[in-house]
Every structure is written in structure tokens, then in C-alpha cells.
Design a protein around this motif. Structure first.
Motif, mmCIF file in Angstrom:
data_model
loop_
_atom_site.group_PDB
_atom_site.id
_atom_site.type_symbol
_atom_site.label_atom_id
_atom_site.label_comp_id
_atom_site.label_asym_id
_atom_site.label_seq_id
_atom_site.Cartn_x
_atom_site.Cartn_y
_atom_site.Cartn_z
ATOM 1 N N VAL A 1 0.841 -1.201 0.000
ATOM 2 C CA VAL A 1 0.000 0.000 0.000
ATOM 3 C C VAL A 1 0.877 1.253 0.000
ATOM 4 O O VAL A 1 0.571 2.249 -0.671
ATOM 5 N N ILE A 2 1.973 1.224 0.765
ATOM 6 C CA ILE A 2 2.904 2.365 0.788
ATOM 7 C C ILE A 2 3.485 2.608 -0.604
ATOM 8 O O ILE A 2 3.599 3.751 -1.054
ATOM 9 N N ALA A 3 3.854 1.525 -1.296
ATOM 10 C CA ALA A 3 4.398 1.664 -2.648
ATOM 11 C C ALA A 3 3.362 2.271 -3.592
ATOM 12 O O ALA A 3 3.686 3.145 -4.409
ATOM 13 N N TYR A 4 2.110 1.811 -3.477
ATOM 14 C CA TYR A 4 1.042 2.388 -4.301
ATOM 15 C C TYR A 4 0.870 3.874 -3.993
ATOM 16 O O TYR A 4 0.726 4.705 -4.898
ATOM 17 N N ALA A 5 0.834 4.219 -2.696
ATOM 18 C CA ALA A 5 0.654 5.622 -2.303
ATOM 19 C C ALA A 5 1.822 6.474 -2.772
ATOM 20 O O ALA A 5 1.641 7.625 -3.196
ATOM 21 N N THR A 6 3.029 5.914 -2.696
ATOM 22 C CA THR A 6 4.217 6.644 -3.147
ATOM 23 C C THR A 6 4.124 6.962 -4.632
ATOM 24 O O THR A 6 4.437 8.082 -5.070
ATOM 25 N N ARG A 7 3.675 5.971 -5.418
ATOM 26 C CA ARG A 7 3.518 6.187 -6.857
ATOM 27 C C ARG A 7 2.364 7.157 -7.137
ATOM 28 O O ARG A 7 2.489 8.060 -7.972
ATOM 29 N N LEU A 8 1.252 7.000 -6.436
ATOM 30 C CA LEU A 8 0.059 7.808 -6.695
ATOM 31 C C LEU A 8 0.287 9.280 -6.375
ATOM 32 O O LEU A 8 -0.118 10.171 -7.124
ATOM 33 N N PHE A 9 0.948 9.550 -5.244
ATOM 34 C CA PHE A 9 1.134 10.931 -4.795
ATOM 35 C C PHE A 9 2.535 11.468 -5.097
ATOM 36 O O PHE A 9 2.923 12.517 -4.578
ATOM 37 N N ASP A 10 3.300 10.723 -5.912
ATOM 38 C CA ASP A 10 4.628 11.161 -6.351
ATOM 39 C C ASP A 10 5.534 11.497 -5.164
ATOM 40 O O ASP A 10 6.186 12.542 -5.110
ATOM 41 N N LEU A 11 5.567 10.584 -4.199
ATOM 42 C CA LEU A 11 6.417 10.757 -3.029
ATOM 43 C C LEU A 11 7.774 10.128 -3.287
ATOM 44 O O LEU A 11 7.984 9.419 -4.261
ATOM 45 N N GLN A 12 8.707 10.398 -2.390
ATOM 46 C CA GLN A 12 10.014 9.769 -2.434
ATOM 47 C C GLN A 12 10.229 9.056 -1.114
ATOM 48 O O GLN A 12 9.616 9.390 -0.107
ATOM 49 N N ALA A 13 11.101 8.055 -1.123
ATOM 50 C CA ALA A 13 11.381 7.313 0.110
ATOM 51 C C ALA A 13 12.864 7.409 0.421
ATOM 52 O O ALA A 13 13.695 7.131 -0.427
ATOM 53 N N ASN A 14 13.204 7.812 1.630
ATOM 54 C CA ASN A 14 14.596 7.857 2.044
ATOM 55 C C ASN A 14 15.040 6.465 2.471
ATOM 56 O O ASN A 14 14.232 5.647 2.915
ATOM 57 N N SER A 15 16.338 6.191 2.351
ATOM 58 C CA SER A 15 16.849 4.848 2.628
ATOM 59 C C SER A 15 16.629 4.418 4.070
ATOM 60 O O SER A 15 16.642 3.230 4.368
ATOM 61 N N SER A 16 16.438 5.371 4.984
ATOM 62 C CA SER A 16 16.225 5.013 6.388
ATOM 63 C C SER A 16 14.798 4.564 6.666
ATOM 64 O O SER A 16 14.533 3.939 7.694
ATOM 65 N N ILE A 17 13.839 4.876 5.758
ATOM 66 C CA ILE A 17 12.437 4.576 6.025
ATOM 67 C C ILE A 17 12.192 3.086 6.158
ATOM 68 O O ILE A 17 11.434 2.634 7.008
ATOM 69 N N SER A 18 12.832 2.270 5.304
ATOM 70 C CA SER A 18 12.592 0.828 5.346
ATOM 71 C C SER A 18 12.990 0.246 6.691
ATOM 72 O O SER A 18 12.290 -0.627 7.232
ATOM 73 N N SER A 19 14.111 0.728 7.262
ATOM 74 C CA SER A 19 14.525 0.242 8.582
ATOM 75 C C SER A 19 13.524 0.656 9.653
ATOM 76 O O SER A 19 13.179 -0.131 10.535
ATOM 77 N N ILE A 20 13.040 1.895 9.562
ATOM 78 C CA ILE A 20 12.061 2.374 10.540
ATOM 79 C C ILE A 20 10.751 1.609 10.411
ATOM 80 O O ILE A 20 10.101 1.277 11.407
ATOM 81 N N LEU A 21 10.357 1.286 9.166
ATOM 82 C CA LEU A 21 9.110 0.554 8.940
ATOM 83 C C LEU A 21 9.131 -0.814 9.610
ATOM 84 O O LEU A 21 8.132 -1.245 10.186
ATOM 85 N N VAL A 22 10.276 -1.503 9.515
ATOM 86 C CA VAL A 22 10.395 -2.820 10.148
ATOM 87 C C VAL A 22 10.119 -2.714 11.638
ATOM 88 O O VAL A 22 9.348 -3.490 12.216
ATOM 89 N N VAL A 23 10.735 -1.716 12.258
ATOM 90 C CA VAL A 23 10.594 -1.543 13.700
ATOM 91 C C VAL A 23 9.166 -1.139 14.066
ATOM 92 O O VAL A 23 8.586 -1.647 15.029
ATOM 93 N N VAL A 24 8.584 -0.217 13.299
ATOM 94 C CA VAL A 24 7.229 0.245 13.597
ATOM 95 C C VAL A 24 6.232 -0.895 13.465
ATOM 96 O O VAL A 24 5.392 -1.128 14.346
ATOM 97 N N LEU A 25 6.297 -1.640 12.363
ATOM 98 C CA LEU A 25 5.342 -2.716 12.135
ATOM 99 C C LEU A 25 5.426 -3.790 13.216
ATOM 100 O O LEU A 25 4.407 -4.201 13.783
ATOM 101 N N PHE A 26 6.635 -4.242 13.498
ATOM 102 C CA PHE A 26 6.769 -5.327 14.465
ATOM 103 C C PHE A 26 6.663 -4.827 15.899
ATOM 104 O O PHE A 26 6.117 -5.528 16.758
ATOM 105 N N GLY A 27 7.157 -3.639 16.171
ATOM 106 C CA GLY A 27 7.045 -3.101 17.527
ATOM 107 C C GLY A 27 5.626 -2.756 17.896
ATOM 108 O O GLY A 27 5.082 -3.233 18.903
ATOM 109 N N VAL A 28 4.973 -1.933 17.066
ATOM 110 C CA VAL A 28 3.599 -1.524 17.350
ATOM 111 C C VAL A 28 2.655 -2.723 17.227
ATOM 112 O O VAL A 28 1.731 -2.884 18.017
ATOM 113 N N GLY A 29 2.885 -3.572 16.218
ATOM 114 C CA GLY A 29 2.038 -4.752 16.049
ATOM 115 C C GLY A 29 2.084 -5.661 17.260
ATOM 116 O O GLY A 29 1.048 -6.196 17.694
ATOM 117 N N THR A 30 3.267 -5.856 17.819
ATOM 118 C CA THR A 30 3.385 -6.687 19.021
ATOM 119 C C THR A 30 2.698 -6.024 20.205
ATOM 120 O O THR A 30 2.099 -6.703 21.053
#
Length: 743
Positions: free
Chosen positions: A219-248
Motif C-alpha cells: 500500500v505504501i508503494a502504491y501511495a508513493t507512486r500515486l502521490f509522487d512521493l520519495q522514500a529515504n533509505s532510512s524509512i525501510s529500517s524504521i518501517l520494520v521496527v514500527v510494524l513489528f514493535g507496534v504490532g506486538t
């Protein structure tokens, strides 16, 4: 509403799981790739002076360029370059240009160092794809080819510059992301095994959150393409932590409540329905606070933060939906066997630590509030020493990386600012040719600025309407001194611009100066908006005007304590010149938003206990007893998960990992467990003004509920079914202790 959701997913668990599987496969299979951008100038809108200067350069001097890559040569023995060495460098430069490497537009010789030990080859790349992955790929090819061309010579060559830094940062990020992923999995698995002693329960959240991660990333990839966003290289690392940390976190919120209802005698499926009904509102409000705080980042003027906000909000939204649907569906299918082989889920352990903490809280709320508040205030003192640093490249990778070695060598061989000079563009405001007689005096005034090594007229465009003055600073472009110096250069450039001309100051130091201004703007905008929206969520949840104020005040103290501790550790103890400039914004949002989860869970349980007829102090004690284990477990896992970012091996993620993990620990173990409930107990019924959120159950619930409450069995208000818990006598004893203290 949450009871209806729980009932629907528990009655139709298979269909719920199938729907998630179909969504995950479809989204993951069709989602576009996630782009990346590490170009510092892309952080800023076009209204800033450094960006205006870059546009002037593109228009007036299309053939000029800021090198995307720099090949730095020195002799293998460290001596001065010979005539033969210089000839070899010239040959290598020409042959490198003939390679026609993708993205490379020009390869030209650079100036030698004053001591004669170094010289350079400068590489221009397509500025339209600056910071994109294709330029990192081009840097990899350049690095390989230039080393091949130096074989058989006495030269040693290293490739640096923005494109090479992006390449090295990419390699560093991949390694760091792998370490973060492994560390996150290990922490969640081991901690859940220790808490529940149940392997199925320990593995289950990892599997489910992995499924959610596929959906969220797509969904993030779709939103990035749809709204012409950019992703910094640190976002993927933060996403891992957010998903697993908050999900737990949300998984634990639900499982602790599910276990509590099983202990109270509920039939397994009804126990899950009741758990979703009771804790669903707290999970939804907690997630809502996080989502709104992340979305507040779209108000930032910094591209990095503006791009990160929606991505993290999408991740938390997917986690919330899974917590209310996927997790209850799967657990309801497994039933109590999820706790196998442990049997401790059947009854409350005798002499529970949190029961003792609850009794202490009830007896001495002022002491608990005072001590916890003192800890927060003491740590907050350190924030006054905070200093920002803007060296993004060295902050995101080890100093041993080749591009960082080039940066260090160039600082020693050339003027520290030579690697990224400042350009002052003097432009005619009426399109008439400039008066060249004023150029010498203008350059002299620029060169007289304290901190400037040299200033000279570099070139004038063909129509003579724009002149480029190259100003070389004495300091490295991202240093505090360089940023302060470029501010003075701007003042001199603007105030001394000849009549009929306009000056614009560009270059990397100018970009960092504008980023500094943008961050200050974000402090004044993003922080208050995020805080206000979170307060509104708290007010709606608690039906109170008073409670959100002191809850957010406690969170503010937690933020101050976290930043203060981070300053002391990295600046005072480790001697860093400063912390990464975006750290306070990120830390504020993570600590304030995610840390508020625990306050919400605790205060929601406190309200529930108060609605059962208990006094404010009794309710605080019971809330700590019941919600304390959940907050402790969730807080520990989330803090430890963020701490895995410190394994990445770069300053940015190390500082971020420590700051956020420490902030989460403060939020869970100081604010939520002691500061917030003790304050609520001291404020009493006034905490729920103008409503009566703590007494609403008297007019809604039946007499059976009130009888259960007065008997001190810790029953959940509104729940008529189910016998008293097996550990009823222990709960009765705690309630009796509370009652005696009240009397």
C-alpha cells in the motif's frame, strides 16, 4: 462497535483470515517498487534561497556542475605526485569519460592539492536523477572502472562524492536493515517465550505481522507512486521496527485481556469477543494518536519527514486493522491451546508484583507522582545542551566506508570547504548586462567574511546577466561553523549587491542553513498540531477536558527527559558535536504518539475500574495491577525493538534507536505506570470534568455488575456472564486492602 467487530471475526474466523491472505498476495504481487532519494536539496521546497540559487545555476550556467562523484588520487607510497603520475591521471580521466557510463554526462580533471600529494577527477551526472538508485549504480560502475584504469600505475584511487556516498549508504542500510530485522525477531520471540512460556503464542505475532508487513509495504508503494512521493533509505529500517514493535504492542494488549477473561471463567470464544470489546477502544485510540501524529509530518517543510509521515501512518493503520480482525480470528480458532504447554493462564499467580505496586500506588499517590516527576525533570535538564548536526552522509554510515575516507582525505588535503564550495550568484534584475567593474570589490567583501578562505569571480554567463562568485569556506560544509559562516556570507552578499542586481547564495552549506531554518519552522508547526490532535483523541476517548492536558504535559516531560538523556550520552559522554538535526522531530512523534499508547491503555483501564464503583485511588491501584503487566511487556518489547536500530552501525540510526527506545521505556515504566495514574488518583473526580466518565457505569450497568464490583472481585463492568475468577480470594484481598486504606 468493538463488540460487533469482535463478534463478527470470532464467528467467521476462516473468512477473515482468507480475506487477509488474498489481500496480502494481491497487493504484494502487483505493488510497484519503492523509490529512494538521498539528495539533500530534495528536502526543501523551492522557496528557499539555496534552491533558488540552484535554479539560477541551471539556467545561467547549464554547463557548470557540482560533481556527483569525485575520484581522489594519491601515490601508493604517500609521496608527492610526479609528472608521470599527473600524466596517468589525465589519461585515466579521458578514458573514464569514453566509457559512456549510464548517468555520467561529463568527466573532467580537478585541481591538485596545494601540497602536491592529491589530485582529482570530477564526474557530472544527470541532476534530474540526483539521489536516485540509478546514480548509486553508476557510482558502483565508476568505482570499478577507475580502479581498473589505475592498475599498473603508482596511484591509489578512491571514489567519493554524493553518488558514491549514496552507494555506500545503500550498502550500509542493507546490512543495518538485516541486523535490525534479526534483532527484532529475536527480541519479540524470546520476550514472549519468557512472559507466556508458550511457543505458539511467541511465534504467532511474527507470522501475522509479517503478513501485515506485506500488505502495508504494498500500500505504501502504491501511495508513493500515486502521490509522487520519495522514500529515504532510512524509512525501510524504521518501517520494520514500527510494524513489528507496534504490532506486538497491540497483540499483547489483546492477549493479556483475553487471558484475563479466560481466568474469569469466560468460554474461549466469548472471552475473545469480550477482550476485543474491552480493549478495542484503547487500541483504536492508541493507533489513532500514532496515525495522526505521523500524518502531522505532511506539514513539515522537509521532504524526508513529509515523505515518511504517510508511509508510517499506512503501516500503523494496517497494524490496527489486523489487531482488531486478523489476530482475534486466528486466536479464536486456536483457543486456549495458544498458551500450551503452560498452564499459568488458568489462574493469577499468588503475590503478583503488580498487585503490590497497585497497593503502594493507592496508599501513596503523591509519593509516586513526586518521585516519577522528579526523574523526568532531572533528565530534562540535559536538553538545554542540545546541538544539531547536518552531516547526513557520515551520520548514516561508518567512517571506514570509501566515500567517507575520501571526505576525510579531502578535508586534510584541500581547504575543508573545497569539496563543496559556496556559490554566490549575482543576477541583473532588469535583464541588462552587469557592470563588471564592481566585481573585484564585491569579491573582496565576500572574502573578508570571517570563516571564508577565498572568494573569486568564477564565471559570467554569455548574456552577462549573471555572475558566479566561488566562495571557499575554511570549514567542512556540514559543520556548525560553515553554516554560521554561510549565514554571514548571505548578509554580506545581499547588502553589498550592486544597484540593479540580486544575490542568491547556493551550495551545500547554504542548503544546510535552509534545512536548519525549516527544522525550526517544523518545531513551531508540527509539534503543536500533533499535540493538539492527540489531545482531541484523548478528550474523545475519556470524555474529559481536564485529563488530556495533564496527560500531554506528562508526555512533554517524557520527551524532555528523552532528549536530555540522549544529549548527555552522545554529546557529553561520547563527545559528539551534536545530534542529527531531524532527531528531535522523529523522537517527538515516536515518543509522544507511541508513548501515548501506554497512557491510553492505563487511563482507559483506570476509568473502567472507577466505573465499577471504586474510588479514584482504588481505581488507580486496580488499573496498575491489571494493566501494569501489559504495559511492562509491551513497553519492554517496543523499547528493545527500537534499540535494535543501534545495530545498524551508523550514527543516525544509533542515535534514533537509543532516543526512541529510551523514550518508550520512560513512557511505559515511568509515565504510564506511575506518573499518570498517581496524578489521576490525586486529581480525583475532577480529572473527568466536565463529564462523569468515571461514574457513567452507575446509570448504565445493572445491579449484578455493581454487586460484583462491590464484592471486590475485579469483574469487568457490563459483563454479566462468567463466574468469579479462580483467583478471586486474592483479588478480594487486594480490594479489601484498598478499602481499608480509603477508610
Amino acid at each position: 462497535m468493538f463488540r460487533r467487530i469482535g463478534t463478527a471475526v470470532v464467528r467467521h474466523p476462516v473468512w477473515t483470515i482468507v480475506a487477509w491472505l488474498i489481500a496480502a498476495v494481491a497487493i504484494a504481487a502487483t505493488a510497484p517498487g519503492l523509490p529512494s532519494n538521498s539528495d539533500e536539496s530534495s528536502f526543501l521546497p523551492k522557496s528557499y534561497e539555496s534552491i533558488r540559487a540552484a535554479n539560477i545555476q541551471d539556467k545561467a550556467f547549464p554547463s557548470s556542475f557540482t560533481p556527483s562523484a569525485t575520484a581522489l588520487y594519491q601515490r601508493s607510497d604517500g609521496g608527492k605526485l610526479t609528472a608521470a603520475d599527473t600524466k596517468d591521471v589525465a589519461r585515466i580521466t579521458v578514458e573514464l569519460g569514453r566509457k559512456k557510463i549510464d548517468q555520467v554526462q561529463r568527466v573532467v580533471p580537478g585541481p591538485p592539492s596545494e601540497d602536491g600529494r592529491y589530485t582529482m577527477t570530477l564526474v557530472q551526472m544527470d541532476d534530474k536523477s540526483a539521489g536516485q538508485p540509478e546514480q548509486a549504480d553508476a557510482a558502483a560502475v565508476l568505482r570499478t572502472e577507475v580502479k581498473k584504469l589505475t592498475e599498473g600505475t603508482e596511484l591509489d584511487v578512491k571514489l567519493g562524492g554524493p553518488a558514491a556516498e549514496a552507494l555506500d549508504q545503500q550498502d550500509s542500510s542493507e546490512r543495518g536493515e538485516a541486523l535490525i530485522g534479526i534483532g527484532t525477531f529475536a527480541i519479540i520471540l524470546v520476550t514472549l517465550l519468557i512472559i507466556f512460556r508458550a511457543p505458539i503464542l511467541a511465534i504467532l505475532p511474527l507470522i501475522l505481522i509479517g503478513l501485515v508487513s506485506a500488505v502495508a509495504n504494498g500500500v505504501i508503494a502504491y501511495a508513493t507512486r500515486l502521490f509522487d512521493l520519495q522514500a529515504n533509505s532510512s524509512i525501510s529500517s524504521i518501517l520494520v521496527v514500527v510494524l513489528f514493535g507496534v504490532g506486538t504492542d497491540y497483540f499483547l494488549f489483546l492477549m493479556f485481556r483475553y487471558r484475563e477473561h479466560l481466568r474469569a471463567g469466560d468460554e474461549p470464544k466469548q472471552a475473545m469477543i469480550n477482550a476485543v470489546s474491552r480493549v478495542g477502544e484503547a487500541i483504536a485510540c492508541a493507533a489513532g494518536a500514532v496515525i495522526i501524529a505521523f500524518l502531522a509530518l505532511v506539514l513539515s517543510t522537509l521532504g524526508f519527514l513529509r515523505q515518511m509521515g504517510p508511509a508510517l501512518a499506512i503501516a500503523v493503520t494496517a497494524t490496527l486493522l489486523a489487531g482488531l480482525t486478523l489476530v482475534p480470528a486466528v486466536v479464536s480458532l486456536i483457543g486456549p491451546k495458544i498458551f500450551w504447554p503452560s498452564k499459568s493462564w488458568k489462574q493469577e499467580p499468588q503475590g503478583a508484583r503488580f498487585a503490590a505496586l497497585g497497593r503502594g500506588m493507592q496508599r501513596r499517590p503523591a509519593l509516586a507522582a513526586g518521585l516519577s516527576g522528579l526523574v523526568l525533570v532531572a533528565l530534562s535538564v540535559g536538553l538545554f545542551g542540545y546541538n544539531a548536526t547536518f552531516d547526513l552522509s557520515s551520520g548514516s554510515m561508518p567512517k571506514s566506508k570509501e566515500s567517507m575516507v575520501v571526505q576525510t582525505d579531502m578535508k586534510a588535503a584541500y581547504s575543508a570547504g573545497a569539496a563543496a564550495p559556496t556559490d554566490v550568484y549575482l543576477t541583473s534584475d532588469d535583464e541588462k548586462p552587469l557592470d563588471k567593474s564592481s566585481f573585484a570589490a564585491y569579491a573582496q567583501k565576500l572574502g573578508a567574511v570571517d570563516g571564508v578562505a577565498s572568494a573569486r569571480l568564477s564565471t559570467v554567463n554569455k548574456s552577462s546577466t549573471t555572475a558566479d562568485f566561488t566562495v571557499t569556506l575554511k570549514y567542512e560544509a556540514s559543520s556548525d561553523r560553515a553554516i554560521d559562516t554561510v549565514a554571514e556570507v548571505r548578509e554580506v552578499a545581499h547588502s553589498n549587491a550592486p544597484e540593479g542586481t540580486v544575490a542568491a547564495v547556493g551550495g551545500l552549506s547554504s542548503i544546510f542553513k535552509d534545512i536548519d531554518t525549516a527544522v525550526a519552522h517544523d518545531y513551531r508547526t508540527v509539534f503543536p498540531v500533533a499535540a493538539l490532535l492527540i489531545m482531541i483523541i484523548l478528550g474523545l476517548l475519556l470524555r474529559s477536558v481536564v485529563a488530556p492536558w495533564y496527560l500531554m504535559a506528562s508526555v512533554g516531560l517524557g520527551f524532555g527527559a528523552t532528549l536530555g538523556a540522549t544529549v548527555w550520552l552522545f554529546q557529553t559522554v561520547q563527545g559528539h558535536s551534536g545530534l542529527m538535526f531531524m532527531l528531535p522531530v522523529i523522537m517527538y512523534l515516536f515518543v509522544v504518539a507511541i508513548g501515548t499508547d501506554y497512557n491510553i491503555l492505563m487511563i482507559a483501564r483506570l476509568r473502567e475500574e472507577a466505573r465499577a464503583g471504586r474510588s479514584p485511588r482504588e481505581a488507580a491501584g486496580m488499573a496498575l495491577w491489571h494493566a501494569g503487566p501489559t504495559v511492562a511487556a509491551a513497553g519492554f518489547i517496543l523499547a528493545a525493538t527500537f534499540a535494535t536500530m543501534m545495530l545498524a552501525g551508523n550514527a543516525l540510526l544509533t542515535e534514533m534507536g537509543f532516543a526512541v527506545s529510551f523514550g518508550i521505556a520512560i513512557a511505559a515504566f515511568v509515565m504510564a505506570m506511575f506518573f499518570t495514574p498517581s496524578l489521576t488518583a490525586l486529581i480525583g473526580h475532577a480529572a473527568w470534568w466536565p463529564g462523569h466518565g468515571d461514574r457513567a457505569a452507575e446509570s448504565v450497568t445493572g445491579s449484578a455488575d455493581m454487586a460484583a464490583a462491590s464484592a471486590g472481585r475485579g469483574a469487568v463492568p457490563g459483563q454479566a456472564q462468567g463466574p468469579a475468577p479462580e483467583q478471586g480470594p486474592h483479588k478480594d484481598q487486594f480490594a479489601d486492602d484498598l478499602s481499608r486504606t480509603r477508610r
